[in-house]
Design a protein around this motif. Structure first.
Motif, PDB file in Angstrom:
ATOM      1  N   ASN A 157       8.419   5.213  -6.845  1.00 25.82           N
ATOM      2  CA  ASN A 157       7.063   5.763  -6.898  1.00 25.82           C
ATOM      3  C   ASN A 157       6.066   4.650  -7.261  1.00 25.82           C
ATOM      4  N   LEU A 158       5.631   3.920  -6.239  1.00 23.51           N
ATOM      5  CA  LEU A 158       4.705   2.800  -6.442  1.00 23.51           C
ATOM      6  C   LEU A 158       3.578   2.892  -5.424  1.00 23.51           C
ATOM      7  N   ASP A 187       6.099   4.783  -2.320  1.00 20.83           N
ATOM      8  CA  ASP A 187       4.997   5.694  -1.996  1.00 20.83           C
ATOM      9  C   ASP A 187       4.341   6.130  -3.311  1.00 20.83           C
ATOM     10  N   PHE A 188       3.031   6.388  -3.248  1.00 20.53           N
ATOM     11  CA  PHE A 188       2.361   6.811  -4.495  1.00 20.53           C
ATOM     12  C   PHE A 188       2.364   8.322  -4.685  1.00 20.53           C
ATOM     13  N   SER A 189       2.916   9.069  -3.716  1.00 17.91           N
ATOM     14  CA  SER A 189       2.935  10.527  -3.848  1.00 17.91           C
ATOM     15  C   SER A 189       4.311  11.007  -4.323  1.00 17.91           C
ATOM     16  N   LEU A 224       2.813  -3.894  -4.743  1.00 22.99           N
ATOM     17  CA  LEU A 224       3.733  -4.829  -4.077  1.00 22.99           C
ATOM     18  C   LEU A 224       3.813  -6.138  -4.855  1.00 22.99           C
ATOM     19  N   THR A 225       2.833  -6.371  -5.695  1.00 27.55           N
ATOM     20  CA  THR A 225       2.831  -7.562  -6.554  1.00 27.55           C
ATOM     21  C   THR A 225       4.089  -7.602  -7.440  1.00 27.55           C
ATOM     22  N   VAL A 234       6.660   0.589   3.220  1.00 27.46           N
ATOM     23  CA  VAL A 234       5.483   0.858   2.380  1.00 27.46           C
ATOM     24  C   VAL A 234       4.821   2.169   2.832  1.00 27.46           C
ATOM     25  N   GLY A 235       4.551   3.080   1.877  1.00 28.02           N
ATOM     26  CA  GLY A 235       3.997   4.394   2.227  1.00 28.02           C
ATOM     27  C   GLY A 235       5.056   5.194   2.970  1.00 28.02           C
ATOM     28  N   THR A 236       6.238   5.205   2.391  1.00 32.13           N
ATOM     29  CA  THR A 236       7.423   5.749   3.084  1.00 32.13           C
ATOM     30  C   THR A 236       7.363   7.260   3.246  1.00 32.13           C
ATOM     31  N   GLY A 237       6.548   7.945   2.431  1.00 24.61           N
ATOM     32  CA  GLY A 237       6.363   9.393   2.575  1.00 24.61           C
ATOM     33  C   GLY A 237       7.665  10.152   2.433  1.00 24.61           C
ATOM     34  N   THR A 238       7.921  11.042   3.386  1.00 25.38           N
ATOM     35  CA  THR A 238       9.163  11.826   3.357  1.00 25.38           C
ATOM     36  C   THR A 238      10.320  11.034   3.981  1.00 25.38           C
ATOM     37  N   GLY A 239      10.094   9.766   4.256  1.00 25.55           N
ATOM     38  CA  GLY A 239      11.163   8.900   4.757  1.00 25.55           C
ATOM     39  C   GLY A 239      11.323   8.937   6.265  1.00 25.55           C
TER      40      GLY A 239
END
Ligand SMILES: C[S@@+](CC[C@H](N)C(=O)[O-])C[C@H]1O[C@@H](n2cnc3c(N)ncnc32)[C@H](O)[C@@H]1O
Length: 200
Positions: A96-97, A75-77, A102-103, A53-58
């Motif tokens: 892109n979430l 990630d939302f970005s 997560l629901t 969750v919030g994986t960013g650039t991985g």
């Protein structure tokens, strides 16, 4: 439920990406150093499924990829995810979430749910909801890497510029963890980093 700082943070990560790419190298090396601590306590096999969750650039997801190929990163970005796709292509299932989405995932649909340096970006109410969702989605453990309750003034200033919720996080995160998870293993490692391994 949208986090009130979401748009500001997305902009921060969009414009801060070149800077983040530099920091990312150090973060990857730190995540690698946390792996022996993690693997002493949990098993990750090539069948293990992981949601990051919030994986960013991985950064963290890329290290976990050395142990299992079954990783989904959200990630939302879009800019951070583009960079992650450049590094890992389709080896990781990037979506892109936002964390409150997560629901969309079934209960107990991943063996492990991980998150690194993302939860302090959320306000208290939003973070509590995300922690509850992470617990619901995980079958075995929730693994969190983030700041401790006290960080140095420079890091604090960067968090201030970013508009993160570090101050709220520092005050309430550990109480929130205790309210959501039945058992938490807390391991401080390196400088100003904490690994939490939570039973679900
Ligand atoms: C400091 S970066 C860490 C990225 C990655 N976990 C790593 O360690 O390399 C924080 C990431 O969390 C993402 N993030 C923050 N709040 C989020 C939210 N509510 N939903 C989804 N992603 C979020 C940001 O877009 C950013 O990519």
């Amino acid at each position: 439920m949208q986090d009130d700082g979401a748009e500001r943070l997305k902009k921060f990560y969009k414009w801060g990406l070149p800077f983040y790419k530099v920091v990312n190298k150090k973060m990857r090396s730190d995540y690698r150093k946390s792996m022996p601590l993690l693997l002493k306590r949990i098993e990750i096999s090539n069948n293990t499924t992981i949601l990051d969750v919030g994986t960013g650039t991985g950064g963290l997801a890329g290290i976990l990829l050395e142990y299992t190929a079954h990783i989904t990163g959200i990630d939302f970005s879009p800019e951070m995810l583009n960079e992650a796709r450049i590094s890992y292509g389709s080896k990781i299932n990037f979506r892109n979430l936002a964390a409150h989405e997560l629901t969309q995932f079934e209960t107990a649909s991943f063996d492990l749910v991980t998150t690194a340096f993302c939860l302090h970006d959320m306000n208290d109410e939003y973070r509590l909801n995300v922690l509850q969702q992470m617990r619901r989605v995980a079958r075995e453990k929730v693994i969190i890497i983030d700041f401790p309750q006290n960080i140095n003034p420079i890091a604090r200033f960067v968090e201030f510029l970013e508009g993160s919720f570090y101050k709220e996080y520092a005050n309430s995160f550990e109480d929130q963890l205790t309210s959501v998870f039945p058992k938490i293993d807390k391991i401080a490692f390196l400088k100003e980093k904490v690994l939490y391994i939570c039973d679900v």
